[in-house]
Design a protein around this motif. Sequence first.
Motif, PDB file in Angstrom:
ATOM      1  N   VAL A  28      55.928  42.053  46.472  1.00 36.30           N
ATOM      2  CA  VAL A  28      55.036  43.141  46.079  1.00 36.30           C
ATOM      3  C   VAL A  28      54.556  42.900  44.653  1.00 36.30           C
ATOM      4  O   VAL A  28      55.371  42.722  43.740  1.00 36.30           O
ATOM      5  N   ALA A  29      53.227  42.893  44.461  1.00 34.98           N
ATOM      6  CA  ALA A  29      52.661  42.693  43.125  1.00 34.98           C
ATOM      7  C   ALA A  29      52.902  43.918  42.252  1.00 34.98           C
ATOM      8  O   ALA A  29      53.100  45.040  42.742  1.00 34.98           O
ATOM      9  N   ASP A  30      52.856  43.706  40.941  1.00 39.28           N
ATOM     10  CA  ASP A  30      53.067  44.795  39.991  1.00 39.28           C
ATOM     11  C   ASP A  30      51.837  45.688  39.855  1.00 39.28           C
ATOM     12  O   ASP A  30      51.952  46.890  39.616  1.00 39.28           O
ATOM     13  N   ALA A  31      50.639  45.101  39.973  1.00 42.35           N
ATOM     14  CA  ALA A  31      49.397  45.860  39.844  1.00 42.35           C
ATOM     15  C   ALA A  31      48.264  45.030  40.436  1.00 42.35           C
ATOM     16  O   ALA A  31      48.370  43.806  40.560  1.00 42.35           O
ATOM     17  N   TYR A  32      47.170  45.706  40.794  1.00 45.10           N
ATOM     18  CA  TYR A  32      46.017  44.965  41.325  1.00 45.10           C
ATOM     19  C   TYR A  32      44.733  45.743  41.025  1.00 45.10           C
ATOM     20  O   TYR A  32      44.760  46.937  40.720  1.00 45.10           O
ATOM     21  N   ALA A  33      43.606  45.026  41.121  1.00 43.07           N
ATOM     22  CA  ALA A  33      42.291  45.635  40.953  1.00 43.07           C
ATOM     23  C   ALA A  33      41.307  44.916  41.865  1.00 43.07           C
ATOM     24  O   ALA A  33      41.411  43.703  42.060  1.00 43.07           O
ATOM     25  N   VAL A  34      40.369  45.650  42.412  1.00 42.42           N
ATOM     26  CA  VAL A  34      39.298  45.093  43.237  1.00 42.42           C
ATOM     27  C   VAL A  34      37.970  45.455  42.583  1.00 42.42           C
ATOM     28  O   VAL A  34      37.732  46.633  42.278  1.00 42.42           O
ATOM     29  N   SER A  35      37.139  44.458  42.339  1.00 40.09           N
ATOM     30  CA  SER A  35      35.865  44.739  41.675  1.00 40.09           C
ATOM     31  C   SER A  35      34.841  43.666  42.020  1.00 40.09           C
ATOM     32  O   SER A  35      35.131  42.697  42.711  1.00 40.09           O
ATOM     33  N   PHE A  36      33.621  43.854  41.529  1.00 37.47           N
ATOM     34  CA  PHE A  36      32.585  42.828  41.612  1.00 37.47           C
ATOM     35  C   PHE A  36      33.027  41.616  40.808  1.00 37.47           C
ATOM     36  O   PHE A  36      33.849  41.719  39.901  1.00 37.47           O
ATOM     37  N   GLY A  37      32.465  40.457  41.139  1.00 42.69           N
ATOM     38  CA  GLY A  37      32.780  39.242  40.409  1.00 42.69           C
ATOM     39  C   GLY A  37      31.612  38.277  40.427  1.00 42.69           C
ATOM     40  O   GLY A  37      30.579  38.532  41.047  1.00 42.69           O
TER      41      GLY A  37
END
Length: 297
Positions: A28-37
């Motif tokens: 399990v990851a500590d944190a994540y983000a989904v965005s444009f790239g």
Amino acid sequence: MQALFIGQTYIDVTFITDHMPTGDEKHVADAYAVSFGGNAVTAAFCCAKLGIEPDLIATMANDWLGRMFWDMADRYGISFHPRKVNSSSLSFIMPKDGKRAIVRCRDDQHIHPFPLLNIKGCRALHIDGHQPDAAIHYAKLCREEGILTSLDGGGMRTNTHELLQFIDIAIVAERLCEQMDKTPEQMLDYLKERGCRVGGVTMGERGLLWYDEASVTRTLPALPISRARVIDTNGAGDVFHGAYIYSYLADQTKTWREHFEFARAASTYKIQRLGNEAGLPTLADIEAVRQEFRAAV
């Protein structure tokens, strides 16, 4: 149209973890983000967040990720001119210790020709070398019309050498220096030879090595932020480009040093936040960074 950006669309999935599983292992990851790239794409979003909404030619697939990206562009007021591909492109990014590992899944097989736009009133073009046919077309057109042309030279593209002869502001990464077997100083000489009015090499925590319109070589040191505050360096260069384009559009009487100082503060804000969208600064955010580090510059 005030500015035109051309690039490759990605959806970025950025995550922080202290362990990468292998085989049948799970973690399990500590944190994540989904965005444009994407280089020029993220720069366009940065320019829009700061207050000048640009036009953007970028790839788009007719899938749920493509529709998600269209919603993102609409929310930022970006005039999006899609170039169709079969599948959306993805980047999986793992920042760690001031660096970032990236896995890309890219579809750059364009189904249709690039959109032909009316550039009347446009004041700046920013490209990253993706969509090479569109990049060279609009670089030539903007040069003929006296419109500022800017290049993010993150890496070698198929027509980088040809393209540079139509570029006014070329800011490249050390990666391009490595690919061309040049030192940063040699790269500046090369950019001058190609006719770039202003050129520079971004060097991360070592700042920017660049030359001005008088061909005088200068250095712009990075702001002295502690390593403990650096969360995600991915996209910092893209924010730098978007911010100096905004600064140029907002006040053309300023020097390029002033534009780059503004952009430096913007990228310093970015590296303290996870993901591209969270890292886009407002004008107030940039001013806060400049005030914090005023004594150091």
